[in-house]
Design a protein around this motif. Sequence first.
Motif, short mmCIF file in Angstrom:
data_model
loop_
_atom_site.label_atom_id
_atom_site.label_comp_id
_atom_site.label_asym_id
_atom_site.label_seq_id
_atom_site.Cartn_x
_atom_site.Cartn_y
_atom_site.Cartn_z
N TYR A 187 -0.38 9.16 2.41
CA TYR A 187 -1.71 9.74 2.14
C TYR A 187 -2.06 10.90 2.84
CZ TYR A 187 -1.65 5.09 -0.28
OH TYR A 187 -1.39 4.09 -1.00
N ARG B 124 0.73 -1.18 0.14
CA ARG B 124 0.08 0.15 -0.15
C ARG B 124 0.85 1.28 -0.21
NH1 ARG B 124 -3.42 -2.00 4.91
NH2 ARG B 124 -4.78 -3.45 4.01
N PRO C 288 -2.67 0.68 -4.41
CA PRO C 288 -3.23 1.89 -4.19
C PRO C 288 -4.21 2.44 -5.46
CG PRO C 288 -1.08 2.08 -3.65
CD PRO C 288 -1.14 0.71 -4.35
#
Length: 550
Positions: free
Chosen positions: A103, A97, A517
């Motif tokens: 993020y 991820r 992602p």
Amino acid sequence: MFDYVIVGGGSAGAVLAARLSEDPAIRVCLLEAGGDGRSILMRVPMAAAAIVPGHVSSMNWGFETVPQRGLGGRRGYQPRGKGLGGSSSVNAMLYVRGHRTDYDDWAARGCTGWSFEEVLPYFLKAEDNQRGGGPLHGTGGPLQVSDAPWVRSINQDFIAAAAENGIPRNDDFNGTVQDGAGVYQVTQFWHGPRLGERCSTAAAYLHPVLDRPNLTVVTGAHATRVLFEGRRAVGVRYRKGRVEDQVEAGREVILSAGAFLSPQLLMLSGIGPAAYLKARGIEPLAHSPDVGRNLQDHLDFTLWYRARTKDLVALAPGSMAAMSAGIGEWRRHGTGRLRTTFAESGAFFRTRPNLDRPDVQLHFLIALVDDHARKMHLGYGYSCHACVLRPHSRGEVRLASADPADMPVIDPRFLWDERDQQVLLEGAKRMRSIMESEPLKRHIREELKPAGRDDDSLLETIRQRSDTIYHPVGTCRMGSDQNAVVDPKLRVRGVEGLRVVDASIMPTLIGGNTNAPTIMIAEKAADMIRAASRDEREPAYSTVSSKASP
């Protein structure tokens, strides 16, 4: 007439088509330039090694870059999956991820709703993890995520060698800590009738629902232009063989063609730098200066070693005999060596102690994989790859011409920023130290094509043979500023009824492999699109003005 027309059935588009068509009242059309994604080469996990080296084919776009100044003037090779499932049908299947702060950085840059806590539910929604559910893993989702099913013992020596170099063991790169060395989890079917096959987004999301009456999938359809009435997207023109046709969209057109082809299609449709488009005979519809800019990719440097051990995958009689036996085992039981990802283990580490997260990733391969497997070496061996996780260099994608059949012009500008040179140099030195530490040193017969030993000669070696590890992003950047190509709801600025949903919307490259992602982005986008269709108070487009200008 459909409600939604999606261009591109890859890692994002297949997810979108499946999720949006869950509502039987919504009519979805998916256009895909490649085939149906059912080839045996896309189903057998290790068979991607036969697709990636080939140039343009029915399963590989086989892009090339312009000559790269930072790589000694060489052209880089950019294989991308072609067909339903896209690059999830040809990648190494590693489920990573990235780091949670990647993020949070997006949210801090104005991408409201994209912090780690806000995207995590969509990672979990996608997953059916063999390890079971929990705060950081999901179960019951379409995407089967398994522990690596065929791992050679030399991977444990790699992990031990990393520990001798200050990199601790990590059994879950998607857990609370990313730093460390361990075996990757992979996107392979671990239960059900497709046990042992690659779990691409086509296999996970799309193939099981192709019989839905509200879902139309057109393969072999190369999109050439988004159609507009005024500033509203109303359809897509495409070419199938020698025939041109078009399909109409009542609600939205969604581009999911990837970091190279989504910006190309926007520019062909009149959305991009206005003066640049005019100079190429394209009438600008919306001036969007950043279309095609902000290209980021993970540059990869490799060391190769001929090995004493034979417990590897190799061009050698013993290995070939084992591979032949493995074909029967895989066909009968879905088990065995055909399930290898080649990149079975790896590591994340920091080149400087004051960093807040790893800046280099390693992939340890149980084979001599040279130049995207386009150069073959006889005998047993293994290799290790190092990449810069958050490059500072920024490239771009441009048009070769106004002809949609022409490949886009790709310029990653690898190593333009000296900071990237330094990180890759430090990463390569740490990688070599790991490879020459005692747990692995005993396996070495000789180094194949030895790299330089001092910094200057090692950097020159890096320039001579580095290339992508297949993670291009950023060319339709998301943001809240006027130059962002899409807003945080992925709506293209300056027009109505058009979104981009794929890796091109990432404002910055995440610290890891990009397939997971990209799937998350599509899962989140599907919810945003459905919410927009239910909420009459929300306009179906970005309200930011973007008047065409020179």
